[in-house]
Design a protein around this motif. Structure first.
Motif, mmCIF file in Angstrom:
data_model
loop_
_atom_site.group_PDB
_atom_site.id
_atom_site.type_symbol
_atom_site.label_atom_id
_atom_site.label_comp_id
_atom_site.label_asym_id
_atom_site.label_seq_id
_atom_site.Cartn_x
_atom_site.Cartn_y
_atom_site.Cartn_z
ATOM 1 N N GLY A 194 8.216 -2.487 -16.609
ATOM 2 C CA GLY A 194 8.372 -3.935 -16.731
ATOM 3 C C GLY A 194 8.614 -4.610 -15.401
ATOM 4 N N ASP A 195 8.980 -3.822 -14.374
ATOM 5 C CA ASP A 195 9.197 -4.395 -13.046
ATOM 6 C C ASP A 195 7.864 -4.765 -12.406
ATOM 7 N N SER A 196 7.896 -5.786 -11.579
ATOM 8 C CA SER A 196 6.759 -6.132 -10.738
ATOM 9 C C SER A 196 7.015 -5.505 -9.370
ATOM 10 N N ILE A 197 6.148 -4.584 -8.971
ATOM 11 C CA ILE A 197 6.349 -3.823 -7.732
ATOM 12 C C ILE A 197 5.360 -4.339 -6.702
ATOM 13 N N ASP A 198 5.875 -4.814 -5.567
ATOM 14 C CA ASP A 198 5.054 -5.545 -4.618
ATOM 15 C C ASP A 198 4.769 -4.752 -3.348
ATOM 16 N N LEU A 199 3.751 -5.218 -2.616
ATOM 17 C CA LEU A 199 3.371 -4.650 -1.320
ATOM 18 C C LEU A 199 2.834 -5.787 -0.460
ATOM 19 N N ASP A 200 3.380 -5.933 0.751
ATOM 20 C CA ASP A 200 2.924 -6.967 1.683
ATOM 21 C C ASP A 200 1.886 -6.363 2.627
ATOM 22 N N VAL A 201 0.712 -7.023 2.717
ATOM 23 C CA VAL A 201 -0.410 -6.507 3.505
ATOM 24 C C VAL A 201 -0.834 -7.548 4.531
ATOM 25 N N ASP A 202 -0.993 -7.084 5.780
ATOM 26 C CA ASP A 202 -1.410 -7.952 6.885
ATOM 27 C C ASP A 202 -2.804 -7.513 7.335
ATOM 28 N N THR A 203 -3.802 -8.421 7.195
ATOM 29 C CA THR A 203 -5.191 -8.083 7.554
ATOM 30 C C THR A 203 -5.654 -8.807 8.821
ATOM 31 N N LYS A 204 -4.744 -9.439 9.575
ATOM 32 C CA LYS A 204 -5.149 -10.277 10.712
ATOM 33 C C LYS A 204 -5.961 -9.502 11.743
ATOM 34 N N ASP A 205 -5.623 -8.220 11.983
ATOM 35 C CA ASP A 205 -6.295 -7.447 13.029
ATOM 36 C C ASP A 205 -7.573 -6.775 12.542
ATOM 37 N N ALA A 206 -7.900 -6.941 11.258
ATOM 38 C CA ALA A 206 -9.058 -6.239 10.699
ATOM 39 C C ALA A 206 -10.312 -7.089 10.677
ATOM 40 N N GLY A 207 -10.207 -8.357 11.030
ATOM 41 C CA GLY A 207 -11.380 -9.215 10.998
ATOM 42 C C GLY A 207 -11.697 -9.665 9.587
ATOM 43 N N ASP A 208 -12.918 -10.140 9.425
ATOM 44 C CA ASP A 208 -13.336 -10.637 8.119
ATOM 45 C C ASP A 208 -13.585 -9.465 7.172
ATOM 46 N N GLY A 209 -13.262 -9.698 5.942
ATOM 47 C CA GLY A 209 -13.488 -8.645 4.956
ATOM 48 C C GLY A 209 -12.850 -8.988 3.624
#
Length: 693
Positions: free
Chosen positions: A520-535
């Motif tokens: 029932g928990d919402s389990i989160d993950l923060d993702v940074d894509t700034k260095d990966a370019g467009d995608g």
């Protein structure tokens, strides 16, 4: 308690047999002679034997001549004499029957009727009867006992004895090759087999308590003398056979027993075996009463006065989901906590035609079910208890034929491209490819990478490898040593890092790999894509049952995202996070989830009871996922010891002994959270004549 491994060496002091007699006499009863508790010299040991044998002679266990002449022979290692003495002690203090051998044979014939035992010598030589006995004590340990090779007699006996010693604490009192000898001494086998009696009688008590959860059943003697428990048992197994069974008087014990013996025979085919006056006055021993009562286990249970609940049945086993044409498919149904009912199973083949189903009752309302599919395709399995479907029913089982590599379906970037030092992945779906195994290897490099294969769901495989150097590689994939479509695959290993390698995970509960989360928990993950370019960022999770679980992706702007996984079941989740179709670093992420709400407990130990009635109950944790179970019983005198042992299908058996009357609290927790219904509050009362106990 002295440990006995050798009848010659360990009985030199006479202490083990003296202790045996003291235990048999009961607490507070001392032997009327002094003996050396830790004899050091041969003289002290001999003095122990002389006094002990004289006591046995005075109590009609051995004759006077045996008492006066046997000390030297026993200390000298005369095994036959020692076995004879042990058997005489069993006759006197354990079996308590006029004809002990006849009583033991009756008992064994009822316990394992399918083994057709006629003696205690040659019938035991090939190990099959002993294996049947062990399998009855521990169902499922030697289920194929009846098809064991009779020429492998010593191996059969050795296996059965090892299981008995390791799982039941029954020492091997004779060597396997001695039991396999057609000239084996009858007393040797009788002595060894009698060691199984306490286990069998305890199993019988468990079964009786499961059928009569509202009755107090502590033994196989006094609790049956007035016929009341017998009346309840008969009415449970054959409803309507005993009118006003709940109104009979304990003062009319002999009449009650007489009526019960007749009704049990008429309604259930249970042989009377005992005279009503002997049964009611306890002029027979525990073994004879146990022999009579065991017959009820051998009959087919129909209905019970107790309320049924098919949702508390558990059906499990590979035969509910997969099978192989022409080979037996098996599964187990546990209905011990489902109340009254009758098990029904129907299996239909892909053409809708019914096929034969075989049952084996293991006791305690547990059944093995077997069917043999003959054609390929989907089979529908309906499992009902008391005319109601059990959880998950009807089931669909996919029956596979011979291995067919052409039916394997492959996907994933790792079939075509990889980067040195970075894991590459491909998936194989072999659910329709028949019974087989997956293998893979890579060639074309100085250092060939190892291909690791994981079956993440039935018939579905995840394969990963990490190339060490750039260049072209050949990827060979096989199903049962036959190449799958497209194999070998040409994999280009390029030095350039993929954009996904630039992705960073900056926070979130998904990174807490050692944490057990709650359903029932919402389990989160923060993702940074700034260095990966467009995608394109994408994510999908694989749940505990191999099913796809959606992952919500929330844009925080500035090319950062928060991923949220909403869990609903206990178990392991694999969260796959992709950027432009490639895994980001550390993907897939493993998430462990527990679900205390999916656990439930059942049994007489969770209801009001009486002092010294064993508090037995079971905790069902099958769908709870990861976690640790804790059980605490608090009573008028603080905490009580709780014995716990594992059962089938993630069931935990629990037992405590309420020694004093009063209020008790039973706390059952999973990962330190109360399960449904916990804490349980019960009242334990004193036993008295007024309450009929």
């Amino acid at each position: 308690k002295p440990l006995v491994r050798s009848l010659v060496r360990d009985l030199q002091s006479a202490i083990p047999l003296i202790s045996l007699v003291e235990i048999s006499l009961g607490e507070g009863v001392d032997l009327p002679f002094a003996y050396h508790e830790e004899p050091g010299s041969e003289g002290e040991k001999a003095e122990n034997w002389r006094k002990f044998l004289e006591y046995l002679s005075d109590n009609d266990v051995v004759d006077k001549e045996f008492s006066e002449t046997s000390t030297e022979d026993i200390m000298g290692g005369n095994v036959k004499l020692i076995l004879g003495l042990v058997w005489m002690l069993i006759q006197k203090y354990h079996i308590q029957a006029e004809d002990a051998k006849r009583s033991m044979l009756d008992w064994i014939q009822v316990v394992i009727p399918e083994a057709n035992v006629k003696n205690f010598t040659t019938d035991w030589n090939d190990g099959r009867v002993l294996s049947a006995l062990v399998n009855t004590c521990l169902p499922g340990t030697i289920p194929n006992w009846n098809v064991l090779d009779s020429n492998s007699d010593v191996d059969n006996i050795t296996t059965a004895m090892q299981i008995a010693e390791e799982e039941l604490a029954i020492p091997a009192l004779l060597a396997p090759d001695d039991m396999a000898n057609r000239e084996v001494d009858e007393l040797s086998i009788l002595t060894y087999i009698s060691c199984f009696n306490p286990v069998l009688m305890q199993n019988l008590l468990y079964w009786l308590r499961s059928k009569l959860p509202h009755r107090s059943i502590d033994n196989l003697t006094l609790d049956w003398a007035n016929g009341i428990n017998l009346a309840h048992l008969i009415e449970t197994l054959a409803p309507g056979s005993w009118d006003n069974f709940d109104q009979i008087s304990p003062e009319e014990g002999e009449a009650n027993v007489g009526k019960g013996l007749k009704l049990a025979y008429d309604a259930l085919g249970v042989s009377p075996r005992l005279k009503q006056e002997d049964f009611a006055k306890l002029d027979v021993g525990e073994l004879q009463i146990a022999t009579y009562l065991w017959q009820f286990r051998n009959g087919k249970v129909t209905l019970s006065y107790a309320e049924n609940n098919s949702q508390r049945c558990i059906a499990s086993g590979l035969g509910l989901t997969r099978g192989t044409s022409g080979e037996p498919s098996k599964f187990t149904v546990h209905a011990g906590n489902a109340g009254a009912g009758r098990l029904e199973v129907a299996v239909s083949d892909p053409n809708g035609e019914p096929i034969e189903v075989l049952f084996e009752e293991l006791g305690l309302s547990e059944y093995n079910v077997t069917y043999v599919p003959q054609v390929y395709g989907d089979y529908i399995i309906s499992v009902l208890w008391a005319d109601q479907h059990v959880p998950g029913s009807p089931f669909k089982a996919v029956v596979l034929g011979p291995p067919d590599a052409a039916k394997c379906v492959l996907s994933g970037e790792g079939l075509h491209i990889a980067r040195p030092g970075w894991p590459a992945e491909f998936l194989v779906n072999a659910q329709t490819a028949g019974v087989g195994h997956l293998s893979a290897n890579i060639q074309g490099a100085n250092t060939a990478p190892l291909v690791e294969i994981e079956e993440y769901a039935e018939g579905k495989f995840r394969s990963t490898f990490t190339a060490k150097e750039s260049g072209d590689h050949d990827l060979f994939v096989y199903w049962c040593n036959e190449p799958v479509p497209g194999s070998p695959f040409l994999v280009h290993v390029e030095d350039a890092l993929p954009p996904s390698a630039m992705i960073k995970t900056t926070g979130g509960r998904m990174l807490l790999t050692e944490t057990v989360h709650r359903a029932g928990d919402s389990i989160d993950l923060d993702v940074d894509t700034k260095d990966a370019g467009d995608g394109q960022l994408a994510a999908v999770a694989i749940g505990p049952k191999g099913d796809a679980v959606p992952v919500e992706i929330i844009s925080n702007r500035n090319r950062t995202f928060t991923l949220k996984l909403l869990t609903s079941k206990g178990g392991r989740y694999l969260v796959n996070v992709y950027f432009n179709g490639s895994h980001i670093p550390n993907s897939p992420f493993k998430v462990r989830v527990c679900n205390p709400e999916a656990i439930w407990a059942e049994g007489p130990g969770l209801m009001d009871s009486y002092v010294d009635d064993l508090g037995d109950f079971q905790v069902f944790t099958r769908d709870a996922g990861h976690g640790t179970l804790s059980v605490r019983v608090n009573g008028p005198k603080d905490k009580f010891r709780v014995d716990m042992w594992k059962g089938a299908d993630r069931t935990v058996n629990c037992r405590y002994n309420p020694e004093v009357p009063g209020k008790y609290t039973i706390n059952i927790k999973w990962e330190d959270e109360h399960i449904r219904g916990s804490p349980f509050m019960i009242t334990v009362r004193k036993k008295s004549k007024e309450n009929g106990i």
